[in-house]
Motif scaffolding. Sequence first.
Motif, mmCIF file in Angstrom:
data_model
loop_
_atom_site.group_PDB
_atom_site.id
_atom_site.type_symbol
_atom_site.label_atom_id
_atom_site.label_comp_id
_atom_site.label_asym_id
_atom_site.label_seq_id
_atom_site.Cartn_x
_atom_site.Cartn_y
_atom_site.Cartn_z
ATOM 1 N N PRO A 32 68.530 -107.476 19.074
ATOM 2 C CA PRO A 32 69.094 -108.443 20.016
ATOM 3 C C PRO A 32 70.624 -108.389 20.023
ATOM 4 O O PRO A 32 71.231 -107.826 19.120
ATOM 5 N N GLY A 33 71.223 -108.967 21.039
ATOM 6 C CA GLY A 33 72.681 -109.103 21.091
ATOM 7 C C GLY A 33 73.352 -107.900 21.720
ATOM 8 O O GLY A 33 72.758 -106.832 21.855
ATOM 9 N N PRO A 34 74.615 -108.090 22.132
ATOM 10 C CA PRO A 34 75.354 -107.004 22.784
ATOM 11 C C PRO A 34 75.661 -105.878 21.800
ATOM 12 O O PRO A 34 75.943 -106.132 20.631
ATOM 13 N N ALA A 35 75.592 -104.645 22.289
ATOM 14 C CA ALA A 35 75.893 -103.477 21.448
ATOM 15 C C ALA A 35 77.280 -102.968 21.807
ATOM 16 O O ALA A 35 77.627 -102.879 22.982
ATOM 17 N N PRO A 36 78.091 -102.598 20.795
ATOM 18 C CA PRO A 36 79.410 -102.022 21.109
ATOM 19 C C PRO A 36 79.285 -100.613 21.668
ATOM 20 O O PRO A 36 78.228 -99.992 21.608
ATOM 21 N N LEU A 37 80.400 -100.125 22.217
ATOM 22 C CA LEU A 37 80.452 -98.766 22.765
ATOM 23 C C LEU A 37 80.522 -97.743 21.646
ATOM 24 O O LEU A 37 81.134 -97.998 20.609
ATOM 25 N N LEU A 38 79.938 -96.583 21.897
ATOM 26 C CA LEU A 38 80.117 -95.458 20.969
ATOM 27 C C LEU A 38 80.800 -94.313 21.704
ATOM 28 O O LEU A 38 80.317 -93.846 22.742
ATOM 29 N N LEU A 39 81.935 -93.870 21.161
ATOM 30 C CA LEU A 39 82.660 -92.716 21.700
ATOM 31 C C LEU A 39 82.591 -91.581 20.690
ATOM 32 O O LEU A 39 82.437 -91.824 19.489
ATOM 33 N N PRO A 40 82.743 -90.335 21.150
ATOM 34 C CA PRO A 40 82.925 -89.251 20.178
ATOM 35 C C PRO A 40 84.307 -89.385 19.543
ATOM 36 O O PRO A 40 85.165 -90.093 20.072
ATOM 37 N N GLY A 41 84.537 -88.723 18.409
ATOM 38 C CA GLY A 41 85.864 -88.723 17.801
ATOM 39 C C GLY A 41 86.919 -88.363 18.836
ATOM 40 O O GLY A 41 86.701 -87.508 19.689
ATOM 41 N N LEU A 42 88.075 -89.036 18.766
ATOM 42 C CA LEU A 42 89.135 -88.773 19.738
ATOM 43 C C LEU A 42 89.886 -87.497 19.343
ATOM 44 O O LEU A 42 89.890 -87.109 18.178
ATOM 45 N N VAL A 43 90.509 -86.857 20.341
ATOM 46 C CA VAL A 43 91.169 -85.568 20.107
ATOM 47 C C VAL A 43 92.647 -85.668 20.488
ATOM 48 O O VAL A 43 92.976 -85.997 21.625
ATOM 49 N N GLU A 44 93.521 -85.390 19.540
ATOM 50 C CA GLU A 44 94.967 -85.279 19.797
ATOM 51 C C GLU A 44 95.242 -83.822 20.173
ATOM 52 O O GLU A 44 95.142 -82.926 19.335
ATOM 53 N N GLY A 45 95.554 -83.575 21.441
ATOM 54 C CA GLY A 45 95.678 -82.205 21.920
ATOM 55 C C GLY A 45 97.029 -81.552 21.693
ATOM 56 O O GLY A 45 97.167 -80.336 21.871
ATOM 57 N N HIS A 46 98.045 -82.352 21.315
ATOM 58 C CA HIS A 46 99.386 -81.765 21.158
ATOM 59 C C HIS A 46 100.272 -82.748 20.403
ATOM 60 O O HIS A 46 100.649 -83.787 20.941
ATOM 61 N N CYS A 47 100.593 -82.416 19.160
ATOM 62 C CA CYS A 47 101.589 -83.218 18.436
ATOM 63 C C CYS A 47 102.380 -82.307 17.514
ATOM 64 O O CYS A 47 102.187 -81.081 17.524
ATOM 65 N N HIS A 48 103.313 -82.887 16.769
ATOM 66 C CA HIS A 48 104.174 -82.125 15.853
ATOM 67 C C HIS A 48 104.206 -82.855 14.514
ATOM 68 O O HIS A 48 105.103 -83.672 14.275
ATOM 69 N N LEU A 49 103.217 -82.581 13.660
ATOM 70 C CA LEU A 49 103.143 -83.272 12.366
ATOM 71 C C LEU A 49 104.369 -83.007 11.498
ATOM 72 O O LEU A 49 104.716 -83.822 10.653
ATOM 73 N N ASP A 50 105.015 -81.845 11.698
ATOM 74 C CA ASP A 50 106.145 -81.504 10.811
ATOM 75 C C ASP A 50 107.460 -82.116 11.272
ATOM 76 O O ASP A 50 108.467 -82.002 10.585
ATOM 77 N N LYS A 51 107.482 -82.775 12.424
ATOM 78 C CA LYS A 51 108.727 -83.350 12.919
ATOM 79 C C LYS A 51 108.819 -84.854 12.723
ATOM 80 O O LYS A 51 109.900 -85.437 12.792
ATOM 81 N N THR A 52 107.678 -85.504 12.486
ATOM 82 C CA THR A 52 107.649 -86.959 12.581
ATOM 83 C C THR A 52 108.410 -87.660 11.455
ATOM 84 O O THR A 52 108.565 -87.121 10.356
#
Length: 384
Positions: A32-52
């Motif tokens: 019973p009750g409302p079910a939350p949404l399920l998404l696949p894992g999100l994808v970061e397509g472009h970042c710079h981990l070495d600059k942050t």
Amino acid sequence: MILNHVRPLGGAPADVHVAESRITGFTPSTAPGPAPLLLPGLVEGHCHLDKTLWGRPWWENNVGPLLTDRIENEKRTRRAIGMEAAREGRALAEAHLAAGTTRLRSHVDVDEESRLTHVEALLGLREAMRDVLDIQLVAFPQSGILRTPGVEEWLDEALRLGCDAVGGLDPSLIDRDPVRHLDIVFRLAERHGKPVDIHLHEAGELGAFSMELIAERTRALGMAGRVVISHGFALGDVAAARADALLGKLAEAGVALCTSAPPSRAVPPLRRARELGVTLFAGNDNIRDTWSPYNAPDMLARAAMVGLKYELRRDAELEWALDAVTTLAARGCGFADYGLGVGARADLVVVEAASLAEAVVQRKAPALVVSGGRVVARNGVLEG
Ligand SMILES: [Zn+2]
């Protein structure tokens, strides 16, 4: 493990069965009750981990107006405040994971200043986080290839050490020789059997010309589906008919586009890219670094930026923005075993929202993040 009573991509409530890090099946949920949404894992397509600068105290930005000012400013700042690619990169990667990102592509500087030190630091980070975050590293010639002796050899070594792709940068504006620059990038890709992702900020016809050279080389080497142009601002500068012709060439060659949907620049047309069969996905690019004080490790927030930039309003259109940080980003970057199908890696993001459109606009941390079958975060906080 069973994840009970969720609505995969907004569909009917279901229980998700997971074993040994994979999705093994779905059964209808009658709870019973409302079910939350399920998404696949999100994808970061472009970042710079070495600059942050993520995780560090606020850094006062006084950079000059030119591109060369920003390049020099970054080098000066790195030395002055003792930035460490592994430490700040890890802080940013963990913040991404807490917000539901389970796959991430980072460019990593290879130039006369960093040589292979950033590559080695991020290869270590990739290994350390392997079980919970799938990181791809693109060896990125931030200061060009031809201008500095040694960069081509360092790129070659970066790929030998394990970088996942080879990068490039504005072949006319930076190296002033687009044919030689791109020939080196594609030769390295061919030698190592690795994909290509090129930063292309060049405007108007200059950028359009570079795109044609990239499409020609992609076709000649049979690299369809393995080449990305990041930014591609030129597609937003030229007339609509010219943009359509370029998109047709990219579709035919199998070249994808990545955009950060920046408020301050023209961008490749999203609607036409979808219509003409070009994969256009999203990434943050710079997050809180010496290049940009803006952005956050939050792909639903990035999807909302995509929606704002492209004036997406209807629910069905906002689902395009979500596509850009999920399915299309996984396709563009070549992340395998992705999605909510049986057999896919169990990367699951549970969001308290009525619809996919609400998930994009509401700015709320996921209630639960599962990566590789393990619970890794709740309500935006990593599990101990
Ligand atoms: Zn970038």
